[in-house]
Design a protein around this motif. Sequence first.
Motif, PDB file in Angstrom:
ATOM      1  N   GLU A 199       0.619  -1.003  -0.183  1.00 16.07           N
ATOM      2  CA  GLU A 199       0.204  -0.359   0.386  1.00 16.07           C
ATOM      3  C   GLU A 199       0.688   1.207  -0.048  1.00 16.07           C
ATOM      4  O   GLU A 199       2.072   1.107   0.788  1.00 16.07           O
ATOM      5  CB  GLU A 199      -1.026   0.169   0.748  1.00 16.07           C
ATOM      6  CG  GLU A 199      -2.135   1.130   1.207  1.00 16.07           C
ATOM      7  CD  GLU A 199      -2.682   1.157   2.239  1.00 16.07           C
ATOM      8  OE1 GLU A 199      -2.270   1.206   3.364  1.00 16.07           O
ATOM      9  OE2 GLU A 199      -3.862   0.442   2.173  1.00 16.07           O
ATOM     10  N   ASP A 221       0.914   6.251  -0.582  1.00 12.14           N
ATOM     11  CA  ASP A 221       0.115   6.869  -0.675  1.00 12.14           C
ATOM     12  C   ASP A 221       0.113   7.529  -1.793  1.00 12.14           C
ATOM     13  O   ASP A 221       0.564   7.474  -3.113  1.00 12.14           O
ATOM     14  CB  ASP A 221       0.627   8.322   0.481  1.00 12.14           C
ATOM     15  CG  ASP A 221       0.411   7.549   2.044  1.00 12.14           C
ATOM     16  OD1 ASP A 221      -1.079   6.928   2.070  1.00 12.14           O
ATOM     17  OD2 ASP A 221       1.019   7.930   3.077  1.00 12.14           O
ATOM     18  N   GLU A 222      -1.236   8.189  -2.666  1.00 14.94           N
ATOM     19  CA  GLU A 222      -1.287   8.003  -3.773  1.00 14.94           C
ATOM     20  C   GLU A 222      -2.407   9.643  -3.470  1.00 14.94           C
ATOM     21  O   GLU A 222      -3.385   9.930  -3.188  1.00 14.94           O
ATOM     22  CB  GLU A 222      -1.957   7.015  -5.209  1.00 14.94           C
ATOM     23  CG  GLU A 222      -2.377   7.972  -6.226  1.00 14.94           C
ATOM     24  CD  GLU A 222      -2.526   6.837  -7.495  1.00 14.94           C
ATOM     25  OE1 GLU A 222      -3.529   7.046  -8.706  1.00 14.94           O
ATOM     26  OE2 GLU A 222      -3.328   6.033  -6.844  1.00 14.94           O
ATOM     27  N   THR A 223      -2.092  10.904  -5.045  1.00 14.33           N
ATOM     28  CA  THR A 223      -1.920  11.635  -4.724  1.00 14.33           C
ATOM     29  C   THR A 223      -2.948  11.858  -7.128  1.00 14.33           C
ATOM     30  O   THR A 223      -2.099  11.603  -8.241  1.00 14.33           O
ATOM     31  CB  THR A 223      -1.807  13.192  -5.498  1.00 14.33           C
ATOM     32  OG1 THR A 223      -0.946  13.103  -3.306  1.00 14.33           O
ATOM     33  CG2 THR A 223      -2.699  14.230  -5.546  1.00 14.33           C
ATOM     34  N   LYS A 226      -6.508  12.370  -2.652  1.00 11.90           N
ATOM     35  CA  LYS A 226      -5.831  12.155  -1.919  1.00 11.90           C
ATOM     36  C   LYS A 226      -5.927   9.859  -1.693  1.00 11.90           C
ATOM     37  O   LYS A 226      -7.276  10.121  -1.168  1.00 11.90           O
ATOM     38  CB  LYS A 226      -5.264  12.497  -0.428  1.00 11.90           C
ATOM     39  CG  LYS A 226      -5.073  13.592  -0.707  1.00 11.90           C
ATOM     40  CD  LYS A 226      -3.842  14.198  -0.945  1.00 11.90           C
ATOM     41  CE  LYS A 226      -3.180  15.490  -1.640  1.00 11.90           C
ATOM     42  NZ  LYS A 226      -2.250  15.982  -2.315  1.00 11.90           N
ATOM     43  N   THR A 227      -5.671   8.784  -2.115  1.00 12.62           N
ATOM     44  CA  THR A 227      -5.878   7.948  -1.970  1.00 12.62           C
ATOM     45  C   THR A 227      -4.424   6.977  -1.438  1.00 12.62           C
ATOM     46  O   THR A 227      -3.800   7.066  -1.493  1.00 12.62           O
ATOM     47  CB  THR A 227      -6.428   7.734  -3.145  1.00 12.62           C
ATOM     48  OG1 THR A 227      -5.439   7.256  -3.734  1.00 12.62           O
ATOM     49  CG2 THR A 227      -8.048   7.942  -3.529  1.00 12.62           C
ATOM     50  N   LYS A 228      -5.781   5.841  -0.799  1.00 17.06           N
ATOM     51  CA  LYS A 228      -4.484   4.789  -0.146  1.00 17.06           C
ATOM     52  C   LYS A 228      -4.523   3.861  -1.302  1.00 17.06           C
ATOM     53  O   LYS A 228      -5.985   3.782  -1.770  1.00 17.06           O
ATOM     54  CB  LYS A 228      -4.530   4.337   0.871  1.00 17.06           C
ATOM     55  CG  LYS A 228      -4.904   4.957   2.884  1.00 17.06           C
ATOM     56  CD  LYS A 228      -2.571   5.051   2.757  1.00 17.06           C
ATOM     57  CE  LYS A 228      -3.066   5.258   4.180  1.00 17.06           C
ATOM     58  NZ  LYS A 228      -1.655   6.237   4.348  1.00 17.06           N
TER      59      LYS A 228
END
Length: 88
Positions: free
Chosen positions: A71, A73-75, A81-83
């Motif tokens: 997993e 962190d993504e933008t 903002k997501t995992k």
Amino acid sequence: MVEQFVGNWKLAASENFDEYMKAIGVGFATRQMGNMVKPNLVISVDDTGFISMKSQSTFKTAEIKFKLNEEFDETTADDRKTKTIFIF
């Protein structure tokens, strides 16, 4: 394992993308741009096993780097903002 996907890819078609973007809460103006864009996707893998996916278009270039099954962190391209986790 992912080496078969390494290279340059061009979007040929997308169906119901506007409906998908609506469902995840993307605003009208961003959806309009997203529906017009035909990005190139560049996938590469480095020596440490990190995968890079770079989406390139005249509208925006976005890149994410990750390891499979981990997993991170993504933008997203529309700044959410997501995992995220990629499982192959």
